[in-house]
Scaffold this motif. Sequence first.
Motif, PDB file in Angstrom:
ATOM      1  N   TYR A  76       0.841  -1.195   0.000  1.00 11.18           N
ATOM      2  CA  TYR A  76       0.000   0.000   0.000  1.00 11.18           C
ATOM      3  C   TYR A  76       0.878   1.247   0.000  1.00 11.18           C
ATOM      4  CZ  TYR A  76       0.894   0.150   5.075  1.00 11.18           C
ATOM      5  OH  TYR A  76       1.482   0.192   6.315  1.00 11.18           O
ATOM      6  N   SER A  77       0.241   2.377  -0.254  1.00 11.49           N
ATOM      7  CA  SER A  77       0.923   3.671  -0.285  1.00 11.49           C
ATOM      8  C   SER A  77       0.288   4.604   0.724  1.00 11.49           C
ATOM      9  CB  SER A  77       0.830   4.295  -1.679  1.00 11.49           C
ATOM     10  OG  SER A  77       1.436   3.465  -2.639  1.00 11.49           O
ATOM     11  N   GLU A  78       1.104   5.517   1.247  1.00  6.06           N
ATOM     12  CA  GLU A  78       0.656   6.533   2.201  1.00  6.06           C
ATOM     13  C   GLU A  78       1.098   7.893   1.691  1.00  6.06           C
ATOM     14  OE1 GLU A  78       1.637   8.022   6.777  1.00  6.06           O
ATOM     15  OE2 GLU A  78       2.520   6.167   6.033  1.00  6.06           O
ATOM     16  N   LEU A  79       0.183   8.853   1.674  1.00  7.60           N
ATOM     17  CA  LEU A  79       0.510  10.231   1.320  1.00  7.60           C
ATOM     18  C   LEU A  79       0.221  11.117   2.515  1.00  7.60           C
ATOM     19  CD1 LEU A  79      -0.591   8.812  -1.439  1.00  7.60           C
ATOM     20  CD2 LEU A  79      -0.301  11.117  -2.289  1.00  7.60           C
ATOM     21  N   ASN A  80       1.174  11.946   2.890  1.00  7.97           N
ATOM     22  CA  ASN A  80       1.026  12.903   3.980  1.00  7.97           C
ATOM     23  C   ASN A  80       1.041  14.299   3.387  1.00  7.97           C
ATOM     24  OD1 ASN A  80       3.319  11.063   6.106  1.00  7.97           O
ATOM     25  ND2 ASN A  80       1.199  10.685   5.701  1.00  7.97           N
ATOM     26  N   LEU A  81       0.060  15.120   3.742  1.00  9.12           N
ATOM     27  CA  LEU A  81      -0.102  16.452   3.175  1.00  9.12           C
ATOM     28  C   LEU A  81      -0.312  17.444   4.309  1.00  9.12           C
ATOM     29  CD1 LEU A  81      -2.641  15.111   0.584  1.00  9.12           C
ATOM     30  CD2 LEU A  81      -0.304  15.843   0.020  1.00  9.12           C
ATOM     31  N   SER A  82       0.502  18.489   4.336  1.00  7.40           N
ATOM     32  CA  SER A  82       0.457  19.440   5.438  1.00  7.40           C
ATOM     33  C   SER A  82       0.005  20.821   4.970  1.00  7.40           C
ATOM     34  CB  SER A  82       1.854  19.565   6.063  1.00  7.40           C
ATOM     35  OG  SER A  82       1.881  20.613   7.003  1.00  7.40           O
ATOM     36  N   PRO A  83      -0.719  21.551   5.824  1.00  3.22           N
ATOM     37  CA  PRO A  83      -1.037  22.942   5.516  1.00  3.22           C
ATOM     38  C   PRO A  83       0.221  23.816   5.358  1.00  3.22           C
ATOM     39  CG  PRO A  83      -2.421  22.154   7.292  1.00  3.22           C
ATOM     40  CD  PRO A  83      -1.382  21.091   7.050  1.00  3.22           C
ATOM     41  N   SER A  84       1.361  23.347   5.829  1.00  2.00           N
ATOM     42  CA  SER A  84       2.624  24.082   5.661  1.00  2.00           C
ATOM     43  C   SER A  84       3.114  24.013   4.213  1.00  2.00           C
ATOM     44  CB  SER A  84       3.700  23.491   6.575  1.00  2.00           C
ATOM     45  OG  SER A  84       4.105  22.214   6.099  1.00  2.00           O
ATOM     46  N   GLU A  85       2.495  23.198   3.400  1.00  2.69           N
ATOM     47  CA  GLU A  85       2.830  22.839   2.021  1.00  2.69           C
ATOM     48  C   GLU A  85       3.869  21.730   1.940  1.00  2.69           C
ATOM     49  OE1 GLU A  85       3.579  25.932  -0.844  1.00  2.69           O
ATOM     50  OE2 GLU A  85       1.520  26.638  -0.714  1.00  2.69           O
ATOM     51  N   ASN A 109      -0.090  20.269  -4.584  1.00  2.00           N
ATOM     52  CA  ASN A 109      -0.481  21.629  -4.205  1.00  2.00           C
ATOM     53  C   ASN A 109      -1.402  21.515  -3.006  1.00  2.00           C
ATOM     54  OD1 ASN A 109       0.796  22.874  -6.442  1.00  2.00           O
ATOM     55  ND2 ASN A 109      -0.929  22.312  -7.741  1.00  2.00           N
ATOM     56  N   CYS A 110      -1.088  22.215  -1.928  1.00  2.62           N
ATOM     57  CA  CYS A 110      -1.881  22.150  -0.702  1.00  2.62           C
ATOM     58  C   CYS A 110      -2.263  23.558  -0.267  1.00  2.62           C
ATOM     59  CB  CYS A 110      -1.082  21.488   0.419  1.00  2.62           C
ATOM     60  SG  CYS A 110      -0.560  19.809   0.052  1.00  2.62           S
ATOM     61  N   THR A 111      -3.531  23.747   0.096  1.00  2.00           N
ATOM     62  CA  THR A 111      -3.987  25.043   0.601  1.00  2.00           C
ATOM     63  C   THR A 111      -4.938  24.827   1.772  1.00  2.00           C
ATOM     64  OG1 THR A 111      -5.833  25.125  -0.962  1.00  2.00           O
ATOM     65  CG2 THR A 111      -3.787  26.215  -1.638  1.00  2.00           C
ATOM     66  N   MET A 112      -4.865  25.744   2.732  1.00  2.00           N
ATOM     67  CA  MET A 112      -5.737  25.693   3.916  1.00  2.00           C
ATOM     68  C   MET A 112      -6.447  27.033   4.013  1.00  2.00           C
ATOM     69  SD  MET A 112      -6.118  23.617   6.674  1.00  2.00           S
ATOM     70  CE  MET A 112      -6.723  23.660   8.326  1.00  2.00           C
ATOM     71  N   ARG A 113      -7.768  26.970   4.172  1.00  2.00           N
ATOM     72  CA  ARG A 113      -8.563  28.186   4.373  1.00  2.00           C
ATOM     73  C   ARG A 113      -9.355  28.021   5.660  1.00  2.00           C
ATOM     74  NH1 ARG A 113      -9.765  26.478  -0.703  1.00  2.00           N
ATOM     75  NH2 ARG A 113     -11.947  26.138  -0.255  1.00  2.00           N
ATOM     76  N   GLN A 114      -9.340  29.076   6.454  1.00  2.00           N
ATOM     77  CA  GLN A 114     -10.129  29.062   7.687  1.00  2.00           C
ATOM     78  C   GLN A 114     -11.130  30.193   7.628  1.00  2.00           C
ATOM     79  OE1 GLN A 114      -6.530  28.645  10.435  1.00  2.00           O
ATOM     80  NE2 GLN A 114      -8.112  27.436  11.464  1.00  2.00           N
ATOM     81  N   GLY A 115     -12.343  29.899   8.059  1.00  2.00           N
ATOM     82  CA  GLY A 115     -13.376  30.920   8.074  1.00  2.00           C
ATOM     83  C   GLY A 115     -14.365  30.653   9.183  1.00  2.00           C
ATOM     84  N   GLY A 116     -14.434  31.554  10.122  1.00  2.00           N
ATOM     85  CA  GLY A 116     -15.397  31.397  11.205  1.00  2.00           C
ATOM     86  C   GLY A 116     -15.182  30.110  11.975  1.00  2.00           C
ATOM     87  N   SER A 117     -16.155  29.214  11.900  1.00  2.00           N
ATOM     88  CA  SER A 117     -16.116  27.991  12.701  1.00  2.00           C
ATOM     89  C   SER A 117     -15.650  26.760  11.921  1.00  2.00           C
ATOM     90  CB  SER A 117     -17.511  27.722  13.264  1.00  2.00           C
ATOM     91  OG  SER A 117     -18.400  27.468  12.196  1.00  2.00           O
ATOM     92  N   PHE A 118     -15.143  26.958  10.699  1.00  2.00           N
ATOM     93  CA  PHE A 118     -14.715  25.795   9.933  1.00  2.00           C
ATOM     94  C   PHE A 118     -13.414  26.101   9.192  1.00  2.00           C
ATOM     95  CE2 PHE A 118     -17.033  28.285   6.883  1.00  2.00           C
ATOM     96  CZ  PHE A 118     -16.348  28.099   5.694  1.00  2.00           C
ATOM     97  N   ALA A 119     -12.762  25.038   8.737  1.00  2.00           N
ATOM     98  CA  ALA A 119     -11.553  25.150   7.922  1.00  2.00           C
ATOM     99  C   ALA A 119     -11.681  24.150   6.777  1.00  2.00           C
ATOM    100  CB  ALA A 119     -10.312  24.861   8.749  1.00  2.00           C
ATOM    101  N   ILE A 120     -11.056  24.487   5.668  1.00  2.00           N
ATOM    102  CA  ILE A 120     -11.028  23.593   4.515  1.00  2.00           C
ATOM    103  C   ILE A 120      -9.585  23.415   4.079  1.00  2.00           C
ATOM    104  CG2 ILE A 120     -11.639  23.324   2.072  1.00  2.00           C
ATOM    105  CD1 ILE A 120     -14.288  24.692   2.721  1.00  2.00           C
ATOM    106  N   PHE A 121      -9.192  22.156   3.919  1.00  2.00           N
ATOM    107  CA  PHE A 121      -7.872  21.815   3.394  1.00  2.00           C
ATOM    108  C   PHE A 121      -8.078  21.138   2.050  1.00  2.00           C
ATOM    109  CE2 PHE A 121      -4.316  18.876   2.775  1.00  2.00           C
ATOM    110  CZ  PHE A 121      -3.252  19.766   2.874  1.00  2.00           C
TER     111      PHE A 121
END
Length: 180
Positions: A76-85, A109-121
């Motif tokens: 199997y394969s594992e991918l680790n993705l961080s908000p730090s890019e 390409n990794c991006t993190m957005r935070q807004g109010g009570s939620f975040a999206i990665f």
Amino acid sequence: MQTHELIAHTAYPPLEVTKVQSRIIGYDADWLRLRWRIEGSGKLVVPPFAGRGRADELWRTTCFELFLMPSGGDAYSELNLSPSERWNAYDFSDYRDGMTERPASREPNCTMRQGGSFAIFDAAVPASVIPKANCAMNLTCVLEEESGIKSFWALKHVKDQPDFHDPACFAAELAAPTAT
């Protein structure tokens, strides 16, 4: 595409996070696009920007992961993705055995957005990093909140301690990509 509800491991409850959803938002010959939505993210610790590049032990703080096991084997394969890019990809020949760095033609390409009570990665992973066969899949994340509180989220947990590598946790399917 299907949305998956991730489950927090009961041994490591979150501080304020109430819900995590993950989904594949697109998969073609070039990219696999994934999204995690975190509800109750007000105390989420987001690693500082570090720029693209491989790094190990990203799971020690907030990190998003994808595990893929091609049909008909134990590898199997594992991918680790961080908000730090930062990111990394590994291949295992069997359960937690034979780990090697998985080659990649391009960086995710990794991006993190935070807004109010939620975040999206969001993450776009080059298709060359993804096994070409139909795969059993585990979508996961480690979420660190203030005071060092970590919760471990996955499609399924089967042990007393979090173990994203356990084949029993690969509870979804990723079909081969669509043609472009």
